[in-house]
Design an enzyme around this catalytic site. Structure first.
Site, PDB file in Angstrom:
ATOM      1  CE  LYS A 270      -1.138  -2.681   4.689  1.00 12.02           C
ATOM      2  NZ  LYS A 270       0.009  -1.972   5.280  1.00 12.02           N
ATOM      3  NE  ARG A 344      -1.514   7.107  10.801  1.00 13.51           N
ATOM      4  CZ  ARG A 344      -0.193   7.186  10.660  1.00 13.51           C
ATOM      5  NH1 ARG A 344       0.393   8.372  10.581  1.00 13.51           N
ATOM      6  NH2 ARG A 344       0.539   6.095  10.609  1.00 13.51           N
TER       7      ARG A 344
HETATM    8  N1  BES Z   1      -2.181  -2.063   9.525  1.00 10.64           N
HETATM    9  C1  BES Z   1      -1.029  -1.356   9.133  1.00 10.64           C
HETATM   10  C2  BES Z   1       0.108  -1.502  10.124  1.00 10.64           C
HETATM   11  C3  BES Z   1       0.859  -2.797  10.093  1.00 10.64           C
HETATM   12  C4  BES Z   1       1.686  -3.100   9.033  1.00 10.64           C
HETATM   13  C5  BES Z   1       0.801  -3.650  11.150  1.00 10.64           C
HETATM   14  C6  BES Z   1       2.392  -4.268   9.025  1.00 10.64           C
HETATM   15  C7  BES Z   1       1.543  -4.825  11.166  1.00 10.64           C
HETATM   16  C8  BES Z   1       2.332  -5.139  10.101  1.00 10.64           C
HETATM   17  C9  BES Z   1      -1.337   0.134   8.998  1.00 10.64           C
HETATM   18  O1  BES Z   1      -2.600   0.450   8.562  1.00 10.64           O
HETATM   19  C10 BES Z   1      -0.376   0.687   8.016  1.00 10.64           C
HETATM   20  O2  BES Z   1      -0.466   0.322   6.879  1.00 10.64           O
HETATM   21  N2  BES Z   1       0.519   1.552   8.454  1.00 10.64           N
HETATM   22  C11 BES Z   1       1.503   2.111   7.604  1.00 10.64           C
HETATM   23  C12 BES Z   1       1.626   3.564   7.940  1.00 10.64           C
HETATM   24  C13 BES Z   1       2.480   4.321   6.965  1.00 10.64           C
HETATM   25  C14 BES Z   1       1.777   4.422   5.613  1.00 10.64           C
HETATM   26  C15 BES Z   1       2.749   5.694   7.506  1.00 10.64           C
HETATM   27  C16 BES Z   1       2.814   1.375   7.871  1.00 10.64           C
HETATM   28  O3  BES Z   1       3.107   1.048   9.031  1.00 10.64           O
HETATM   29  O4  BES Z   1       3.510   1.072   6.906  1.00 10.64           O
HETATM   30 MN    MN Z   2      -2.714   0.514   6.424  1.00 13.36          MN
END
Ligand code: BES
Ligand code: MN
Ligand code: ZN
Length: 486
Positions: A270, A344
């Site tokens: 990230k 997931r």
């Molecule tokens: N924990 C995150 C989701 C999230 C991101 C919650 C920002 C709240 C704020 C999750 O594990 C994630 O990183 N999801 C990705 C999925 C994508 C790679 C398809 C996302 O939402 O960017």
């Molecule tokens: Mn994630």
């Protein structure tokens, strides 16, 4: 904190002995029948332009003449609804929570009557507004001195309102636990810590708690969960916590909480900005423990099982790589195209694990997608279920608890997005509809279950100046579980 009902004596509200007396003024005009010393304070404030009978208005008077309580508070409550009450309490408590008052008495004036739902909302609002995180902050202000809150009512209604207070207390305590766990930084709140806290909760509230280690998960074949955990030096934990409040023959409800104690994204790392907030990525797990706490404290006649796959999502020499294919507990293979779609992966194995309990219903709770925040913002959680009755029950539970959700679609058409060249499915689709494709991924593991999914990415915590965990959706979940109790 202690919540109780208290009868109004012959001396009326002006004669109530309390450190602080809060009068919630229902309606849009001066309430009738208010004791003269109170009515005079209110009338004078209205005349001077310092109070009006509309939402958001409060008034504070110290040692008002003829009033026994040292601190006198008014809060306007045009409509006596739980929602209005929550706001009024939040504003009014601003005056007393950091002050010297130990006891607060709360009355409802202006023709409106207390209901169990209002009593429940009162307790939740007080619990919410006095909460202060201090676990890793020695310089935090001391906790509120407020120790007793009494609801002023007639003798006849006391027992029904007392039941509302008990529910509110349980929900308040469960929400508080969820906030404490989620607020704790990831170097404190590790998977091991979560497992310890689950065990502690088990001892205190009479839950059966079992913790599966990596070896156990390997034996079971939880290849998706293991793949996420493999990049971290923190040992994974798979927590199974059971509240047996009903007969053994009664099918249990299962709650599955995402327990990523820190989400760096893994190799699909990230960006740096706000990455600290990924300590909240175990908000689903926290809400499962909070709900178990509340349901056990109420000794609810229901069987409830909490499942928490807990691990970190880290990049390292051992971390899972984009393109890796793993075999889930269900036997289906998954191509991990993006290691940041880890939630997931840990949930799908937990959902397969849930099958062994032959549950009446399974609800997973996860801070799953940024896309859900784009879709719904921070007010409503995303709800996904192919089962209309289950979806309705969850939506209603959320409305009643002031912890609302909104139903999102699960049409088969969305499933296309998860096609993979190298496995039964990919773990991500294109950007569009990201919250839905995440839910579609989970759906592939629920063919044998009555299942719903709550995406709480937008509701589990607040960012910015008021940064902190909300404890949501504990109120929704407790209401939902209690609606299944006999
Ligand atoms: N924990 C995150 C989701 C999230 C991101 C919650 C920002 C709240 C704020 C999750 O594990 C994630 O990183 N999801 C990705 C999925 C994508 C790679 C398809 C996302 O939402 O960017
Ligand atoms: Mn994630
Ligand atoms: Zn995550």
């Amino acid at each position: 904190m202690d919540f109780k009902t208290q009868a109004i004596g012959p001396a009326g509200l002006a004669g109530i002995a309390a450190d602080a007396l809060l009068i919630l003024v229902a309606g849009t005009a001066a309430p009738e029948g208010l004791d003269a010393p109170l009515a005079e304070v209110l009338a004078a404030a209205v005349k001077d332009g310092d109070f009006a009978f509309k939402a958001g208005q409060t008034l504070y008077a110290h040692r008002a003449a003829g009033v026994k309580a040292q601190r006198l508070l008014f809060a306007s409550l045009p409509e006596a609804t739980p929602k209005g009450l929550r706001r009024a309490i939040g504003l009014a408590l601003g005056y007393v929570k950091s002050g010297g008052a130990r006891q607060l008495a709360v009355a409802l004036a202006g023709g409106a009557a207390w209901t169990p739902a209002l009593a429940e909302a009162l307790v939740q609002a007080v619990a919410e507004s006095v909460y202060l995180y201090s676990a890793t902050k020695p310089s935090a202000p001391p906790p509120a001195r407020l120790a007793t809150v009494s609801l002023l009512c007639g003798k006849a209604e006391a027992s029904a309102l007392g039941a509302g207070l008990r529910r509110g207390e349980a929900i308040g305590a469960g929400t508080r636990l969820a906030r404490e766990l989620a607020n704790r930084p990831a170097n404190h709140c590790t998977p091991t810590y979560l497992a310890e806290q689950a065990r502690k909760l088990g001892r205190e509230q009479g839950l059966k708690v079992e913790v599966l280690e990596r070896k156990d998960c390997e034996k079971l074949g939880m290849g998706a969960f293991l793949a996420v955990a493999q990049g971290s030096d923190e040992p994974l934990k798979f927590i199974v916590a059971r509240w047996n409040g009903a007969a053994k023959t009664e099918a249990p409800l299962v709650l599955v909480g995402k327990g990523i104690t820190f989400d760096t994204g893994g190799i699909s790392i990230k960006p740096a900005a706000e990455m600290d907030e990924m300590k909240f990525d175990m908000g689903g797990a926290a809400s499962v423990l909070g709900t178990l706490h509340a349901v056990a404290a109420l000794k609810a006649k229901v069987n409830l099982i909490g499942l928490i796959p807990a691990c970190e999502n880290m990049p390292s020499g051992r971390a899972v790589k984009p393109g890796d294919v793993v075999t889930s507990l269900s036997g289906q293979t998954i191509e991990i195209l993006n290691t940041d779609a880890e939630g997931r992966l840990i949930l799908c194995d937990a959902l397969s694990y849930a099958e062994r309990f032959k549950p009446a219903a399974v609800v997973d709770i996860a801070t799953l997608t940024g896309a859900c925040v784009v879709a719904l913002g921070h007010h409503r959680s995303g709800l996904f279920s192919a089962d209309d009755a289950l979806a309705r029950a969850l939506l209603e539970a959320g409305e009643a608890a002031l912890d609302p959700a909104w139903r999102m679609p699960l049409d088969d058409e969305y499933d296309e997005a998860l096609k993979s060249h190298y496995a039964d499915m990919a773990n991500v689709g294109p950007r569009a509809g990201g919250a839905i494709t995440a839910a579609m991924f989970l759906k592939r593991f629920t063919a044998k279950l009555r299942w719903a999914h709550l995406d709480i990415a937008g509701t589990a915590w607040r960012s910015g100046a008021a940064k902190g965990a909300t404890g949501r959706p504990v109120p929704l979940l407790v209401n939902f579980v209690l609606s299944h109790a006999r």
